[in-house]
Each structure stands twice: as structure tokens, then as C-alpha cells.
Design a protein around this motif. Sequence first.
Motif, PDB file in Angstrom:
ATOM      1  N   VAL A 112      57.071  94.502  92.408  1.00 26.13           N
ATOM      2  CA  VAL A 112      57.798  93.444  92.655  1.00 26.13           C
ATOM      3  C   VAL A 112      59.226  94.081  92.870  1.00 26.13           C
ATOM      4  O   VAL A 112      59.908  94.760  91.866  1.00 26.13           O
ATOM      5  CB  VAL A 112      57.451  92.371  91.699  1.00 26.13           C
ATOM      6  N   THR A 113      59.957  93.431  93.823  1.00 32.84           N
ATOM      7  CA  THR A 113      61.237  93.847  93.897  1.00 32.84           C
ATOM      8  C   THR A 113      62.324  92.682  93.344  1.00 32.84           C
ATOM      9  O   THR A 113      61.757  91.873  93.778  1.00 32.84           O
ATOM     10  CB  THR A 113      61.964  94.483  95.255  1.00 32.84           C
ATOM     11  N   VAL A 114      63.146  93.037  92.732  1.00 35.00           N
ATOM     12  CA  VAL A 114      64.141  92.086  92.172  1.00 35.00           C
ATOM     13  C   VAL A 114      65.495  92.273  92.966  1.00 35.00           C
ATOM     14  O   VAL A 114      66.238  93.127  93.105  1.00 35.00           O
ATOM     15  CB  VAL A 114      64.382  91.908  90.749  1.00 35.00           C
ATOM     16  N   ALA A 115      65.980  91.199  93.618  1.00 33.95           N
ATOM     17  CA  ALA A 115      67.448  90.967  94.177  1.00 33.95           C
ATOM     18  C   ALA A 115      68.150  89.930  93.538  1.00 33.95           C
ATOM     19  O   ALA A 115      67.629  88.795  93.308  1.00 33.95           O
ATOM     20  CB  ALA A 115      67.344  91.020  95.477  1.00 33.95           C
ATOM     21  N   GLU A 121      59.431  94.932  85.575  1.00 37.11           N
ATOM     22  CA  GLU A 121      58.716  96.112  85.247  1.00 37.11           C
ATOM     23  C   GLU A 121      57.646  95.645  84.243  1.00 37.11           C
ATOM     24  O   GLU A 121      56.747  96.305  84.047  1.00 37.11           O
ATOM     25  CB  GLU A 121      59.673  96.882  84.466  1.00 37.11           C
ATOM     26  N   LEU A 122      58.106  94.394  83.419  1.00 37.45           N
ATOM     27  CA  LEU A 122      56.827  94.011  82.522  1.00 37.45           C
ATOM     28  C   LEU A 122      55.842  93.341  82.950  1.00 37.45           C
ATOM     29  O   LEU A 122      54.519  93.198  82.253  1.00 37.45           O
ATOM     30  CB  LEU A 122      57.713  93.330  81.233  1.00 37.45           C
ATOM     31  N   LEU A 123      55.953  92.849  84.405  1.00 34.75           N
ATOM     32  CA  LEU A 123      54.665  92.211  84.991  1.00 34.75           C
ATOM     33  C   LEU A 123      53.568  92.988  84.589  1.00 34.75           C
ATOM     34  O   LEU A 123      52.445  92.314  84.683  1.00 34.75           O
ATOM     35  CB  LEU A 123      55.411  91.654  86.248  1.00 34.75           C
ATOM     36  N   ARG A 124      53.517  94.218  85.306  1.00 32.85           N
ATOM     37  CA  ARG A 124      52.468  94.989  85.297  1.00 32.85           C
ATOM     38  C   ARG A 124      52.586  96.133  84.639  1.00 32.85           C
ATOM     39  O   ARG A 124      51.841  97.124  84.714  1.00 32.85           O
ATOM     40  CB  ARG A 124      52.096  95.282  86.733  1.00 32.85           C
ATOM     41  N   ALA A 125      53.311  96.110  83.451  1.00 30.58           N
ATOM     42  CA  ALA A 125      53.274  97.422  82.495  1.00 30.58           C
ATOM     43  C   ALA A 125      52.058  97.723  81.757  1.00 30.58           C
ATOM     44  O   ALA A 125      51.211  96.357  81.488  1.00 30.58           O
ATOM     45  CB  ALA A 125      54.365  97.047  81.362  1.00 30.58           C
ATOM     46  N   PRO A 126      51.616  98.656  81.445  1.00 32.44           N
ATOM     47  CA  PRO A 126      50.387  98.983  80.894  1.00 32.44           C
ATOM     48  C   PRO A 126      50.431  98.158  79.306  1.00 32.44           C
ATOM     49  O   PRO A 126      49.421  98.097  78.819  1.00 32.44           O
ATOM     50  CB  PRO A 126      50.428 100.633  80.435  1.00 32.44           C
ATOM     51  N   ALA A 169      57.450  85.234  86.225  1.00 28.04           N
ATOM     52  CA  ALA A 169      57.209  84.998  87.695  1.00 28.04           C
ATOM     53  C   ALA A 169      55.790  84.815  88.187  1.00 28.04           C
ATOM     54  O   ALA A 169      55.495  84.925  89.580  1.00 28.04           O
ATOM     55  CB  ALA A 169      57.357  86.682  88.006  1.00 28.04           C
ATOM     56  N   GLU A 170      54.954  84.414  87.227  1.00 27.29           N
ATOM     57  CA  GLU A 170      53.365  84.032  87.607  1.00 27.29           C
ATOM     58  C   GLU A 170      53.311  82.489  87.414  1.00 27.29           C
ATOM     59  O   GLU A 170      52.225  81.977  87.535  1.00 27.29           O
ATOM     60  CB  GLU A 170      52.558  84.728  86.469  1.00 27.29           C
ATOM     61  N   GLN A 225      60.063  92.292  74.353  1.00 32.20           N
ATOM     62  CA  GLN A 225      59.923  92.768  75.864  1.00 32.20           C
ATOM     63  C   GLN A 225      60.799  93.800  76.173  1.00 32.20           C
ATOM     64  O   GLN A 225      60.115  94.907  76.832  1.00 32.20           O
ATOM     65  CB  GLN A 225      60.574  91.453  76.604  1.00 32.20           C
ATOM     66  N   THR A 226      62.113  93.862  75.744  1.00 37.13           N
ATOM     67  CA  THR A 226      62.831  95.087  76.374  1.00 37.13           C
ATOM     68  C   THR A 226      62.486  96.404  75.662  1.00 37.13           C
ATOM     69  O   THR A 226      62.687  97.468  76.645  1.00 37.13           O
ATOM     70  CB  THR A 226      64.165  94.794  76.046  1.00 37.13           C
ATOM     71  N   ARG A 227      61.876  96.328  74.745  1.00 34.17           N
ATOM     72  CA  ARG A 227      61.653  97.771  74.117  1.00 34.17           C
ATOM     73  C   ARG A 227      60.227  98.312  74.979  1.00 34.17           C
ATOM     74  O   ARG A 227      60.040  99.341  74.646  1.00 34.17           O
ATOM     75  CB  ARG A 227      61.218  97.797  72.670  1.00 34.17           C
ATOM     76  N   ARG A 228      59.878  97.529  75.715  1.00 31.71           N
ATOM     77  CA  ARG A 228      58.789  97.935  76.483  1.00 31.71           C
ATOM     78  C   ARG A 228      58.852  98.304  78.066  1.00 31.71           C
ATOM     79  O   ARG A 228      58.018  98.488  78.823  1.00 31.71           O
ATOM     80  CB  ARG A 228      57.612  96.949  76.560  1.00 31.71           C
ATOM     81  N   VAL A 229      60.293  98.105  78.208  1.00 31.73           N
ATOM     82  CA  VAL A 229      60.952  98.441  79.577  1.00 31.73           C
ATOM     83  C   VAL A 229      61.404  99.911  79.438  1.00 31.73           C
ATOM     84  O   VAL A 229      62.599 100.008  78.709  1.00 31.73           O
ATOM     85  CB  VAL A 229      61.922  97.563  80.071  1.00 31.73           C
ATOM     86  N   PRO A 230      60.840 101.235  79.883  1.00 32.23           N
ATOM     87  CA  PRO A 230      61.197 102.435  79.575  1.00 32.23           C
ATOM     88  C   PRO A 230      62.854 102.494  79.720  1.00 32.23           C
ATOM     89  O   PRO A 230      63.433 103.147  79.034  1.00 32.23           O
ATOM     90  CB  PRO A 230      60.684 103.236  80.823  1.00 32.23           C
ATOM     91  N   GLU A 231      63.278 101.941  80.715  1.00 34.39           N
ATOM     92  CA  GLU A 231      64.823 102.177  81.142  1.00 34.39           C
ATOM     93  C   GLU A 231      65.692 101.747  79.997  1.00 34.39           C
ATOM     94  O   GLU A 231      66.794 102.222  79.715  1.00 34.39           O
ATOM     95  CB  GLU A 231      65.361 101.756  82.517  1.00 34.39           C
ATOM     96  N   LEU A 232      65.338 100.509  79.522  1.00 31.45           N
ATOM     97  CA  LEU A 232      65.953 100.013  78.476  1.00 31.45           C
ATOM     98  C   LEU A 232      65.880 100.656  77.196  1.00 31.45           C
ATOM     99  O   LEU A 232      66.718 100.731  76.577  1.00 31.45           O
ATOM    100  CB  LEU A 232      65.916  98.312  78.368  1.00 31.45           C
ATOM    101  N   LEU A 233      64.516 100.969  76.859  1.00 37.03           N
ATOM    102  CA  LEU A 233      64.422 101.756  75.622  1.00 37.03           C
ATOM    103  C   LEU A 233      65.059 103.038  75.658  1.00 37.03           C
ATOM    104  O   LEU A 233      65.549 103.443  74.569  1.00 37.03           O
ATOM    105  CB  LEU A 233      62.757 101.929  75.406  1.00 37.03           C
ATOM    106  N   GLU A 234      65.042 103.705  76.705  1.00 36.23           N
ATOM    107  CA  GLU A 234      65.655 105.096  76.942  1.00 36.23           C
ATOM    108  C   GLU A 234      67.022 104.997  76.415  1.00 36.23           C
ATOM    109  O   GLU A 234      67.746 105.958  75.797  1.00 36.23           O
ATOM    110  CB  GLU A 234      65.376 105.710  78.177  1.00 36.23           C
ATOM    111  N   ALA A 235      67.969 103.808  76.892  1.00 37.54           N
ATOM    112  CA  ALA A 235      69.212 103.476  76.910  1.00 37.54           C
ATOM    113  C   ALA A 235      69.612 103.492  75.330  1.00 37.54           C
ATOM    114  O   ALA A 235      70.502 103.953  74.637  1.00 37.54           O
ATOM    115  CB  ALA A 235      69.549 102.424  77.426  1.00 37.54           C
ATOM    116  N   GLN A 236      68.537 102.702  74.688  1.00 41.23           N
ATOM    117  CA  GLN A 236      68.869 102.125  73.206  1.00 41.23           C
ATOM    118  C   GLN A 236      67.660 102.239  72.481  1.00 41.23           C
ATOM    119  O   GLN A 236      66.924 101.530  72.197  1.00 41.23           O
ATOM    120  CB  GLN A 236      69.223 100.889  73.120  1.00 41.23           C
ATOM    121  N   PRO A 237      67.030 103.494  72.183  1.00 42.31           N
ATOM    122  CA  PRO A 237      65.810 104.062  71.656  1.00 42.31           C
ATOM    123  C   PRO A 237      65.693 103.679  70.272  1.00 42.31           C
ATOM    124  O   PRO A 237      64.572 103.370  69.719  1.00 42.31           O
ATOM    125  CB  PRO A 237      65.412 105.421  72.026  1.00 42.31           C
ATOM    126  N   GLU A 238      66.651 103.479  69.489  1.00 45.43           N
ATOM    127  CA  GLU A 238      66.435 103.411  68.065  1.00 45.43           C
ATOM    128  C   GLU A 238      67.394 102.737  67.584  1.00 45.43           C
ATOM    129  O   GLU A 238      68.692 102.455  68.102  1.00 45.43           O
ATOM    130  CB  GLU A 238      66.203 104.679  67.358  1.00 45.43           C
TER     131      GLU A 238
END
Length: 704
Positions: free
Chosen positions: A34-37, A57-62, A456-457, A600-613
Amino acid sequence: MTDGPVPTHCPYCALQCAMTLTTTDVADAATTPVTVAGRDFPTNRGGLCKKGWTSAELLRAPSRLGAPLVRGADGALRQASWDEALDLVAARLRDIRSEHGADAVGVFGGGGLTNEKAYLLGKFARLALGTSRIDYNGRYCMSSAAAAGNRAFGVDRGLPFPLADLDDAETILLLGTNVAETMPPFIGHLAGAQAAGGLVVVDPRRTATAKLTDDGKGLHVQPAPGTDLALLLGITHVVIAERLIDEAYVAARTTGFESVRRSVASWWPERVQAVTGVAAPTVRRLARRLAAGGNTYILTGRGVEQHVDGTDTATAAINLALLLGLPGRLGSGYGTLTGQGNGQGGREHGQKCDQLPGYRKITDPDARAHVARVWGVDPAEIPGPGVPAIELLGSLGQPGGVRALMVHGSNLVVSSPNAAAVRRGVEALDLLVVCDFVLSETAAMADVVLPVLQWAEEEGTMTNLEGRVIRRRRALAPPPSARDELWIMHELARRLGSTAAFDTDPEAVFEELRLASEGGIADYSGIDYAQLDAGEAMYWPYPRGSAGTPRLFADRFAHPDGRARLVAVTVRAAAHRSAARGELTLVTGRLLEHYQSGAQTRRVPELLEAQPELRASLHPATAARLGIADGDPVELANGRGTVRGRARVTTDIRPDAVFLPFHYGDDQAANLLTSDAVDPISSMPEFKTNLVRVTSLAEAGAPA
Ligand SMILES: Nc1nc2c(c(=O)[nH]1)N[C@H]1C(S)=C(S)[C@@H](COP(=O)(O)OP(=O)(O)OC[C@H]3O[C@@H](n4cnc5c(=O)[nH]c(N)nc54)[C@H](O)[C@@H]3O)O[C@H]1N2
Ligand SMILES: Nc1nc2c(c(=O)[nH]1)N[C@H]1C(S)=C(S)[C@@H](COP(=O)(O)OP(=O)(O)OC[C@H]3O[C@@H](n4cnc5c(=O)[nH]c(N)nc54)[C@H](O)[C@@H]3O)O[C@H]1N2
Ligand code: SF4
Ligand SMILES: [Mo]
């Protein structure tokens, strides 16, 4: 559902930025990217923040939940069929209800739910469960500003004007809000005031928002945490003493001036300086700037509201705005910045313990009769008022308290104050049922977890921070095992033998909500999906046959006499305990990258990497005194709990304070340290100022 671009809005905050979702292959929902604009809309003008950009990204996240989960005899959660899970929940609820009474079942809702889900949840609690014990996380978020708004204006619509009106402002006073991180596209609306030298940011931290005044034109005021009420009384004192008030407006449109005048008489700027640390000349300068005429706005956020005197502080801000004649004047105003995606709509349709749809009072016989007619029941079937969130959570597992809890849209073991006590209460429950799409910390403690749809569903409506009703649209199919919460409520109500209607179609639920809200304060009766889909801008109140308005209060306020109430408020000595030797004031709040409890956001890799702890912000002078270097592991503790994180040494914080975001779980949860003391009027907890001791763990041999 189409496989073309779908216009909708971001799942996260109340700015509800407009976006377009495009799915490439709807047939294969499991892998469909899914692309977001960003999409042009008056609030975000095509802009999105990092959270919005990565929201798909969370829509189909593992980490997305699959089938329903049920706790087995071995104590572990195992997958179950929907029938098994729902039959189990219904059977346990029935047992608990017959043994302990209907009020032994509690419901905890959320300000992220669509209007349809929030409305149906209130009905589900009252009719299918027969309980009065429902409240929601908006108690943590909007309740003080709501109480102050209702008291002063007779209505609680966060912004009584469209956001775009701010563009023409010459002066904007931002009290305790860090919009540059909490609603980034919002700062586009501050540019006018910034250029005019009239942006004033009141925050004990030098936030990204405060830095917008670094051009030297605006002003960053840095009071001691928890002292805004004194600051506002001082500004009001100057405005009255220097005869800067709008006398004609005060005479024609308000009541209560004399009592407010008396109540601020002793708050001369030098006294304010002693309490707040803000220099007396700054207090005078602020008062004069606000009264200088031109387009002027006063806006409050959680920084001044999440205190035990939050309602009075918001009231003091409103008093100041009224004395200056701002509310209802075109190009000026007062407002509070609603936080959650549907934080506004979520507080109108009956998730509050004392409320029925349309912002009606549950104790009002006429309101009960109206809603009972729409629901097709006898008014006596609707339970009376319940108890606010903190009291509800405090009763978990207690004798006479709540023994079964249903959670819809909150990660309450992370986001509630005094989180360790809440966790103990949850452990003492006979039954915890959590509806979510990720295994949040709260869901992980549940007996039954029911996987639900993501934004989105699903179809529905949200009400943004301006009181504008907008459409949330379905862009892709949900995973086969997830279910709509409307369907879950329908199925549980049926199993519980309820004869009331629980529609599963969002539009049908909205049609019912229109009827239920008709004639109430938050009247949605004139709004429908067709007009919203056609792009019409619809703000409540929107009675059938008339029109809503983006700008309230032009002619009158919502009290029967049309006047706003000036309400005298004062500083209560006991509101904030001052720090003892070695203690720092703990200020909590938000980071750009994470949303709320972080579920939610701790499960989005880009967001977690930016603020991991968890990072604890400390002033260099304080850090040096405590022997702490940037990046050192630290421990923060008080009588309630202990938290571990890493130090961030920065001059952006006062030397007497430490800042923690509340986005992390386990031993990084800031709320292990916060108090569950509440504002006596709104029952909103004290999140913003607590006292802690900070120690370095570096020398203790902890891993660096
Ligand atoms: N990135 C991000 N954005 C969000 C959210 C999120 O979790 N993350 N949540 C959304 C929600 S639900 C909400 S409610 C809003 C909240 O939006 P804001 O109100 O902007 O957020 P906070 O960070 O909680 O608090 C704002 C500021 O209050 C300051 N503050 C603390 N104590 C005091 C005090 O005593 N006086 C004054 N004057 N200021 C003080 C803090 O330093 C902080 O910078 O954000 C929404 N947007
Ligand atoms: N220390 C401190 N604590 C705070 C605050 C603070 O400033 N400082 N701020 C407070 C504020 S303002 C707020 S709003 C609260 C919020 O705190 P929470 O109530 O914990 O909010 P979220 O973290 O957004 O949790 C929402 C949960 O519901 C799920 N969810 C999202 N949409 C839906 C849906 O449609 N249906 C269902 N069933 N689930 C859904 C998400 O996956 C997530 O697990 O935190 C409060 N706690
Ligand atoms: S500002 Fe709020 S609504 Fe806009 S993209 Fe970011 S999180 Fe979403
Ligand atoms: Mo919030």
C-alpha cells in the motif's frame, strides 16, 4: 473497495491529515503493498509526518495479530476460532454478571475509535452488558479542557474555528503544546504569527516548537512545571490593572467579571515571578502583546491540562481570552488541541461514564427518554452514571469492583498513571478481553484477544480537532481472520441475549447515531455519508435541516442566556508538592516518532530505529552533579516504581527537571513513576509533573 487510489485520513492524531492510499493488487490482500501519499486538505495541505508516511507498514506487518487468542490451561495464549472465542467470552461474562452483578463488567474505550464504534460501544455497555462501568482513555487526554470549555462556553468543541484561520494571526499563545512534534504539519499555520513576531510558546522545555521562536522575534517562556495557572492569573492581573480588557465585549457577552477581577487582584507580576520563575517584565510584556489588538489566539495542550489543577488552568486561559474579547471574534479565538485521531468524536457519543450520545448527560431524564426511544428500550433499562477511568481501573479485582474488563482501543497498562498498580488490578481480574490488531502489553495480559480491523480496512467517520466530520474509507481487504468491532459487538450482544439492535454496517450505525444525537449538544443529525463523500465540509453541531458552522460563538455562546461564564479560579497550595533535596520534577510527553503507548509505532521498523529506547533528558548541570554522561544507563525512581533508560544530556530542559516520553513498555514505562491523583472536576490524572530521583547505573557495572 476499489484498487484505485482511495482518499482517507491518517490513523493517528487529531489533525487527521488527508492521504491517498493506493493498493496495487487487491486480490492478494496478504502481500499487497500500500502506498501513502499526502493529499491536499485545509489542515495538512498535503503534508504528513513520519508516522503518517509509514502508517501503512503496520497493515501487513508480521506483528499483526492473526486468529483470536484464548488463554489455555497452561497459561499460554493459543489460537482459537471466532465461535470458540466469542462463546467463551459470552459465557464468562454471563457467569460474572450473575454472580457479582452487571457492574462487575467494565468497558474501557478509546479516542481512536471511529464515531460509529464509539457510539456502539456505549450502547453495548449499557444495553448488552447492562453496566454503568464504561469510560475511556480520553479521560487522560481531553477531560480537563472539555470540563473548562463546557463550564465557560456551554459546549466542548476543541477548536471553535477552522485551523486555517490561524494563518492570519498576528499573535498566537501556545500553552503546553509541542505541535512541531505532535502535529508537524500544524506548524504551517503558525508561519504568519511567527513572521509577525507574535509566536509565544510556554513550555518548561526548549522543544522543537519553542525553537520556532529562535529567530528572536517570538518568545519562549519557560515556567517551572505545573505553574501555568499562576502565570495566567498574573497575565490576567496585568490585563485588568492596565485596563487592556475589551470592556464592551465583557459587558455584552460574559458574566462573572467581578469575581475574576477580585481573584487575580493579588497576582501581581512579582509574585508570579516568585512562583513560576518567569520574570515580572516578561509577564507584563506578554499581557501587552496579547492585548495589542490584531488577530490573536490562545491555544492549550496537554502540558497545561494534564495536572490536578488542569481544569482551572484551562479556565484561566479561557478567562484571559474572554477578557480580551477573543472567542467568537473573526480572526481571533481560544481553543484546545484535541489529541487522538477521534479524540473529539470519541467524547461525544457515550463512551464517557456520565454521558449518552449527542454529549447528553446520562442523569438527565429527557436525555434518557430520547436515547431510550432511539434504542427501543424503556429508559429504566439504561444504567445510571458510572465512574471515571482512574476510579474504574482502581476497582479492578477489588470487592464490589470490576471483575471482567473489555478493552477497545487502549494500551492501558502502559499509558495509565501509576501503571504498576493498574497492572496488579488487571492481574486480579477474572476476565480480560482485549480487541486490538497487535499484541500490545495489555493484550498480552488478556484471557481472550480479538483481532480487529485497521483504519485502511474499514469504513466510518472521524471528527477532527476542528469538529469537522470526515470519512475514513476502506482501501484494502482485511486479513481473513480479523473482524470489524461492530460485528464483534453484534455477535456478543446476540450471545448475551440482548434484544437491542447492534448493526454491523457502519453507515447504518451512523444513521442511528444521527437520531440519537439529534437535539443534543453534539448534534450530528444533518450529516450523512453521501454529503461527506461529496467532499462537503461539515462541522457539528449540524442539526437536520440546518447547517453546521466552522466558527462557533459569533453571536452567542451555548449557555441558555448566550453568555460565556468567567469563572474565578485560584492556585491551590496543595496542587503540587515541591521537590525535596535530590529530587527532580518529572515532565512527561511525546516524541515525533512514537504514538502514545507505542503499541503501533514500536512495530514500525523505521520509527523504532529512530527512537529505539527510553531516553531521559537531563540538563548538563544536573547531569554533571549526578555524575551522569550522555548515553549512560540511568535509573529513575520514586515511591511508586523504578524506570530504566539512557541519559540524553541537553540544554533543552530546565536544571530542576527530567523529561521522559511515555511511549515504551516494561521497565521503560514512564507511567511506573506517575501519580494517579486526579483533577477534582474532570478526573484527569496528573501526568505532567511528578517527583523522581535519578541515579547513574554506569558505575554499577550495568552494560554501557
Ligand atoms: N508524535 C506524537 N504525536 C501525537 C501523539 C503522540 O503520542 N506522539 N499523541 C496525540 C495525542 S493523543 C495528544 S493528547 C497530543 C498531545 O500533544 P501535546 O500537548 O503537544 O503533547 P505533549 O508532549 O504531551 O505535551 C506538550 C508539552 O507540554 C510540556 N509541558 C509539560 N509540563 C508542562 C507544564 O507544567 N506547563 C507547560 N506550559 N508545559 C508543560 C511538555 O514539555 C511538552 O513539550 O498529541 C497527539 N499527537
Ligand atoms: N506519562 C504520560 N502518560 C500519558 C500521557 C502523557 O502525556 N504522559 N498522555 C495520555 C494521553 S493524552 C492519551 S490519549 C493516552 C493514550 O494511551 P492509550 O490509551 O494506551 O493509546 P494508544 O497507545 O494509542 O493505544 C491504542 C491501542 O488500541 C489499538 N487500536 C488502534 N485503533 C484501534 C481500533 O480501532 N480498535 C481497537 N480495538 N483497537 C485499536 C492500538 O493498536 C493500541 O494498542 O495516554 C495517556 N498517558
Ligand atoms: S500529524 Fe498526525 S495525522 Fe498528520 S501524519 Fe502525523 S500523525 Fe498523522
Ligand atoms: Mo491524548
